[in-house]
Motif scaffolding. Structure first.
Motif, PDB file in Angstrom:
ATOM      1  N   ASP A 135       0.824  -1.208   0.000  1.00  0.00           N
ATOM      2  CA  ASP A 135       0.000   0.000   0.000  1.00  0.00           C
ATOM      3  C   ASP A 135       0.863   1.264   0.000  1.00  0.00           C
ATOM      4  O   ASP A 135       0.587   2.222  -0.729  1.00  0.00           O
ATOM      5  CB  ASP A 135      -0.929   0.012   1.219  1.00  0.00           C
ATOM      6  N   ILE A 136       1.902   1.282   0.821  1.00  0.00           N
ATOM      7  CA  ILE A 136       2.798   2.443   0.879  1.00  0.00           C
ATOM      8  C   ILE A 136       3.468   2.665  -0.465  1.00  0.00           C
ATOM      9  O   ILE A 136       3.472   3.775  -1.005  1.00  0.00           O
ATOM     10  CB  ILE A 136       3.858   2.250   1.987  1.00  0.00           C
ATOM     11  N   LYS A 189       9.026  11.760  10.444  1.00  0.00           N
ATOM     12  CA  LYS A 189       7.935  11.502   9.504  1.00  0.00           C
ATOM     13  C   LYS A 189       7.295  12.810   9.054  1.00  0.00           C
ATOM     14  O   LYS A 189       6.968  12.971   7.861  1.00  0.00           O
ATOM     15  CB  LYS A 189       6.892  10.585  10.135  1.00  0.00           C
ATOM     16  N   ALA A 190       7.121  13.726   9.987  1.00  0.00           N
ATOM     17  CA  ALA A 190       6.518  15.020   9.647  1.00  0.00           C
ATOM     18  C   ALA A 190       7.350  15.749   8.591  1.00  0.00           C
ATOM     19  O   ALA A 190       6.792  16.369   7.669  1.00  0.00           O
ATOM     20  CB  ALA A 190       6.372  15.878  10.902  1.00  0.00           C
ATOM     21  N   ILE A 226      -0.922  11.574   0.061  1.00  0.00           N
ATOM     22  CA  ILE A 226       0.049  11.879   1.114  1.00  0.00           C
ATOM     23  C   ILE A 226      -0.575  11.671   2.490  1.00  0.00           C
ATOM     24  O   ILE A 226       0.092  11.189   3.424  1.00  0.00           O
ATOM     25  CB  ILE A 226       0.591  13.313   0.945  1.00  0.00           C
ATOM     26  N   ASP A 227      -1.856  12.007   2.626  1.00  0.00           N
ATOM     27  CA  ASP A 227      -2.566  11.737   3.887  1.00  0.00           C
ATOM     28  C   ASP A 227      -2.534  10.246   4.216  1.00  0.00           C
ATOM     29  O   ASP A 227      -2.336   9.850   5.377  1.00  0.00           O
ATOM     30  CB  ASP A 227      -4.020  12.202   3.792  1.00  0.00           C
ATOM     31  N   LYS A 228      -2.753   9.423   3.200  1.00  0.00           N
ATOM     32  CA  LYS A 228      -2.724   7.968   3.410  1.00  0.00           C
ATOM     33  C   LYS A 228      -1.338   7.505   3.844  1.00  0.00           C
ATOM     34  O   LYS A 228      -1.205   6.670   4.749  1.00  0.00           O
ATOM     35  CB  LYS A 228      -3.139   7.241   2.127  1.00  0.00           C
ATOM     36  N   LEU A 229      -0.304   8.056   3.222  1.00  0.00           N
ATOM     37  CA  LEU A 229       1.057   7.706   3.609  1.00  0.00           C
ATOM     38  C   LEU A 229       1.329   8.103   5.057  1.00  0.00           C
ATOM     39  O   LEU A 229       1.986   7.373   5.806  1.00  0.00           O
ATOM     40  CB  LEU A 229       2.070   8.388   2.683  1.00  0.00           C
ATOM     41  N   ILE A 233       2.615   5.058   7.535  1.00  0.00           N
ATOM     42  CA  ILE A 233       3.983   5.024   8.059  1.00  0.00           C
ATOM     43  C   ILE A 233       3.912   5.139   9.575  1.00  0.00           C
ATOM     44  O   ILE A 233       3.760   6.228  10.133  1.00  0.00           O
ATOM     45  CB  ILE A 233       4.826   6.164   7.447  1.00  0.00           C
ATOM     46  N   THR A 234       4.003   4.010  10.254  1.00  0.00           N
ATOM     47  CA  THR A 234       3.747   3.964  11.695  1.00  0.00           C
ATOM     48  C   THR A 234       4.988   3.721  12.542  1.00  0.00           C
ATOM     49  O   THR A 234       4.916   3.816  13.768  1.00  0.00           O
ATOM     50  CB  THR A 234       2.717   2.860  12.003  1.00  0.00           C
ATOM     51  N   ASN A 235       6.103   3.393  11.919  1.00  0.00           N
ATOM     52  CA  ASN A 235       7.331   3.216  12.699  1.00  0.00           C
ATOM     53  C   ASN A 235       8.543   3.471  11.814  1.00  0.00           C
ATOM     54  O   ASN A 235       8.412   3.758  10.617  1.00  0.00           O
ATOM     55  CB  ASN A 235       7.402   1.822  13.343  1.00  0.00           C
TER      56      ASN A 235
END
Length: 253
Positions: A135-136, A189-190, A226-229, A233-235
């Protein structure tokens, strides 16, 4: 005495000639034995079906006659390496020839790579991680497809993503029990997400061929990806794999 010396020289020459002839035969014999060993070693992966269908996580399928599939196993032992290599490296070394030389052939190579490495990694064991990586990578691919106004590359890349994701699963499985970078990645990430939004803004600003409404629609679609990414991206692992995939495959000037 002279007769004895001559006899010794003849005997030495005969032995050297025999030894040389034996050396000349070794490479061919060794190569034959090596090929037989390779075929026997990989034969456990053969199919007995008349036709084998490989289904992928993105809905596409590959279909081979059983004998053709087994021939691929014989000719491409790199799919079965004990330690998987990056699919890009393997394709450069082994895939870019014969029936995998075309763009479609390259797609099939990456799908086959994913098929075999997935079995080594564990199909069910890493199903959640595999889905998230696909997905990413798919969202990054679609994002740059919008940025570049489409093109055949992105369609082919969607299929090759399966290979990239499976190699990432191998990296995950290798490090899963000893992950050291467990700190908060929110700031990193930000910055990455902000950089993607900045690319979108810059691309919209240089677009002089479309109306303001079309620009707004295009910007909205890209920022939704980009919102989905941002959610996916959780870690640290997913952040680094997203960046590696992005910077390794989408470079434009």
């Amino acid at each position: 005495m002279k007769t004895i010396v001559i006899a010794l020289l003849i005997l030495t020459f005969a032995r050297c000639t025999k030894h040389k002839n034996m050396k000349d035969k070794v490479p061919a014999e060794s190569q034959q034995n090596s090929s037989s060993y390779k075929a026997n070693r990989n034969s456990k992966y053969y199919t007995k079906l008349n036709t084998i269908v490989i289904a992928t996580e993105i809905g596409d399928t590959l279909q081979f006659k059983g004998k053709d599939f087994n021939k691929i196993i014989d000719n491409h032992g790199e799919f079965l390496f004990e330690i998987p290599e990056n699919p890009d490296y393997l394709y450069r070394e082994f895939g870019n020839r014969l029936n995998f030389g075309s763009e479609r052939g390259k797609d099939e190579y990456y799908i086959l790579y994913a098929y075999f490495v997935k079995q080594k990694n564990g199909i069910e064991k890493y199903s959640d991680q595999r889905k998230k990586l696909i997905d990413i990578y798919s969202n990054i691919n679609t994002l740059f497809s919008y940025i570049q106004y489409g093109g055949t590359y992105f369609g082919h890349q969607q299929l090759r993503i399966l290979g990239y994701a499976e190699y990432s699963i191998y990296l995950y499985s290798r490090n899963n029990d000893n992950i050291q970078k467990t700190y908060d990645i929110s700031k990193q990430k930000a910055l990455y997400i902000k950089s993607l939004r900045q690319v979108v803004d810059d691309e919209i600003n240089i677009d002089h061929q479309t109306s303001d409404q079309q620009k707004a629609d295009r910007s909205k679609k890209m920022n939704t990806l980009i919102d989905k990414l941002n959610e996916q991206i959780t870690n640290n692992f997913y952040l680094q794999r997203a960046q590696a995939f992005h910077y390794g495959n989408y470079e434009y000037y």
